[in-house]
Design a protein around this motif. Structure first.
Motif, short mmCIF file in Angstrom:
data_model
loop_
_atom_site.label_atom_id
_atom_site.label_comp_id
_atom_site.label_asym_id
_atom_site.label_seq_id
_atom_site.Cartn_x
_atom_site.Cartn_y
_atom_site.Cartn_z
N SER A 8 36.22 43.69 27.20
CA SER A 8 36.39 44.13 28.58
C SER A 8 35.80 43.07 29.49
O SER A 8 34.73 42.52 29.22
CB SER A 8 35.64 45.45 28.84
N ILE A 9 36.52 42.79 30.57
CA ILE A 9 36.05 41.81 31.54
C ILE A 9 36.03 42.49 32.91
O ILE A 9 37.04 43.03 33.36
CB ILE A 9 36.97 40.58 31.57
N PHE A 10 34.86 42.46 33.55
CA PHE A 10 34.71 43.00 34.90
C PHE A 10 34.45 41.85 35.84
O PHE A 10 33.78 40.87 35.48
CB PHE A 10 33.52 43.97 34.97
N THR A 11 34.97 41.96 37.06
CA THR A 11 34.72 40.94 38.07
C THR A 11 34.78 41.56 39.45
O THR A 11 35.28 42.68 39.62
CB THR A 11 35.72 39.77 37.95
N TYR A 12 34.29 40.85 40.43
CA TYR A 12 34.38 41.27 41.82
C TYR A 12 35.40 40.39 42.52
O TYR A 12 35.36 39.16 42.41
CB TYR A 12 33.02 41.15 42.53
N ASN A 13 36.32 41.01 43.23
CA ASN A 13 37.37 40.31 43.95
C ASN A 13 36.92 40.17 45.40
O ASN A 13 36.92 41.15 46.15
CB ASN A 13 38.67 41.12 43.84
N ASP A 14 36.51 38.96 45.80
CA ASP A 14 36.02 38.73 47.16
C ASP A 14 37.08 39.05 48.22
O ASP A 14 36.76 39.64 49.24
CB ASP A 14 35.57 37.27 47.34
N ALA A 15 38.33 38.66 47.97
CA ALA A 15 39.39 38.87 48.96
C ALA A 15 39.64 40.36 49.19
O ALA A 15 39.76 40.80 50.32
CB ALA A 15 40.67 38.18 48.52
N GLY A 16 39.73 41.13 48.10
CA GLY A 16 40.00 42.57 48.23
C GLY A 16 38.75 43.41 48.38
O GLY A 16 38.82 44.61 48.62
N LYS A 17 37.57 42.78 48.23
CA LYS A 17 36.29 43.47 48.29
C LYS A 17 36.27 44.67 47.35
O LYS A 17 35.90 45.78 47.73
CB LYS A 17 35.95 43.87 49.72
N ASN A 18 36.70 44.42 46.08
CA ASN A 18 36.72 45.49 45.08
C ASN A 18 36.44 44.91 43.69
O ASN A 18 36.39 43.71 43.52
CB ASN A 18 38.05 46.24 45.11
N TYR A 19 36.23 45.81 42.76
CA TYR A 19 35.93 45.42 41.38
C TYR A 19 37.19 45.58 40.53
O TYR A 19 37.95 46.52 40.72
CB TYR A 19 34.79 46.28 40.83
N LYS A 20 37.38 44.66 39.61
CA LYS A 20 38.56 44.68 38.74
C LYS A 20 38.12 44.72 37.29
O LYS A 20 37.01 44.31 36.95
CB LYS A 20 39.42 43.43 38.97
N HIS A 21 39.03 45.18 36.43
CA HIS A 21 38.77 45.25 35.00
C HIS A 21 39.99 44.76 34.24
O HIS A 21 41.12 45.03 34.61
CB HIS A 21 38.46 46.69 34.59
N LEU A 22 39.73 44.02 33.17
CA LEU A 22 40.79 43.56 32.28
C LEU A 22 40.34 43.91 30.87
O LEU A 22 39.23 43.57 30.46
CB LEU A 22 40.97 42.05 32.41
N GLY A 23 41.19 44.63 30.12
CA GLY A 23 40.90 44.98 28.74
C GLY A 23 41.77 44.17 27.80
O GLY A 23 42.97 44.03 28.02
N ILE A 24 41.16 43.60 26.77
CA ILE A 24 41.88 42.78 25.81
C ILE A 24 41.60 43.30 24.41
O ILE A 24 40.47 43.62 24.08
CB ILE A 24 41.44 41.30 25.91
#
Length: 190
Positions: free
Chosen positions: A101-117
């Motif tokens: 699982s990869i979590f990150t903060y999206n500065d442009a959208g001011k939100n948190y994202k998740h990617l599952g592999i």
């Protein structure tokens, strides 16, 4: 009079410089109080021991699988990466499961994202992570065994910074009704 006028002018200049210095100091200290939104991801960091209890459903079979999760920042602190590894054979996979699982903060959208592999199925690009207090959750879609579209909802409740409850739910009717697939309790080991 000239000396008095210059003295007032010099005194006024000194007061102005001091006032500007104090204002600049106030701006600097206020801006240093601004928190980095990525700091919310710190709660994941560390090694976690987890007991996953999968439920008997049309989509899963009852099982209890111990696992561990290791979460850490990437070198430049852009992503929180968590590797999930079961400590025995996962009945659903026929071998120990290993997911990322990869979590990150999206500065442009001011939100948190998740990617599952995962090594065995499609990469899951989930939408925005919703954070309400100590509850994190997101939804995504997968195709079922018969090609039907299934909605999944993953929820992570941080009961304390050292204890997390995870629930994975599934819906076959567009999110009108949800069925619990698995529930687990994780405790931070370090």
């Amino acid at each position: 009079m000239r000396v008095h006028g210059r003295t007032r002018m010099v005194a006024g200049s000194i007061v102005s410089v001091l006032a500007l210095g104090l204002m600049a100091g106030a701006v600097t200290s206020d801006s240093s109080k601004t928190t980095d939104p990525r700091d919310k991801l710190n709660i994941w960091e560390g090694r976690w021991k987890e007991q996953v209890e999968t439920k008997e459903t049309p989509y899963s079979h009852a099982a209890s699988v111990p696992s561990h999760i290791t979460c850490s920042w990437t070198a430049d602190r852009g992503y929180m990466v968590c590797e999930y590894l079961s400590e025995k054979i996962d009945p659903a996979e026929g071998k120990p499961s290993n997911h990322l699982s990869i979590f990150t903060y999206n500065d442009a959208g001011k939100n948190y994202k998740h990617l599952g592999i995962s090594k065995d199925y499609k990469t899951l690009e989930e939408p925005t992570v919703v954070i309400k207090g100590n509850l994190w959750h997101y939804t995504y879609q997968l195709s079922g065994h018969k090609g039907e579209q299934l909605d999944l909802r993953d929820s992570y409740e941080f009961v304390t910074p050292e204890k997390r409850i995870t629930r994975i739910e599934i819906s076959a009717d567009g999110g009108q009704h949800w069925m619990l697939l698995s529930e687990s309790v994780a405790t931070k080991a370090r």
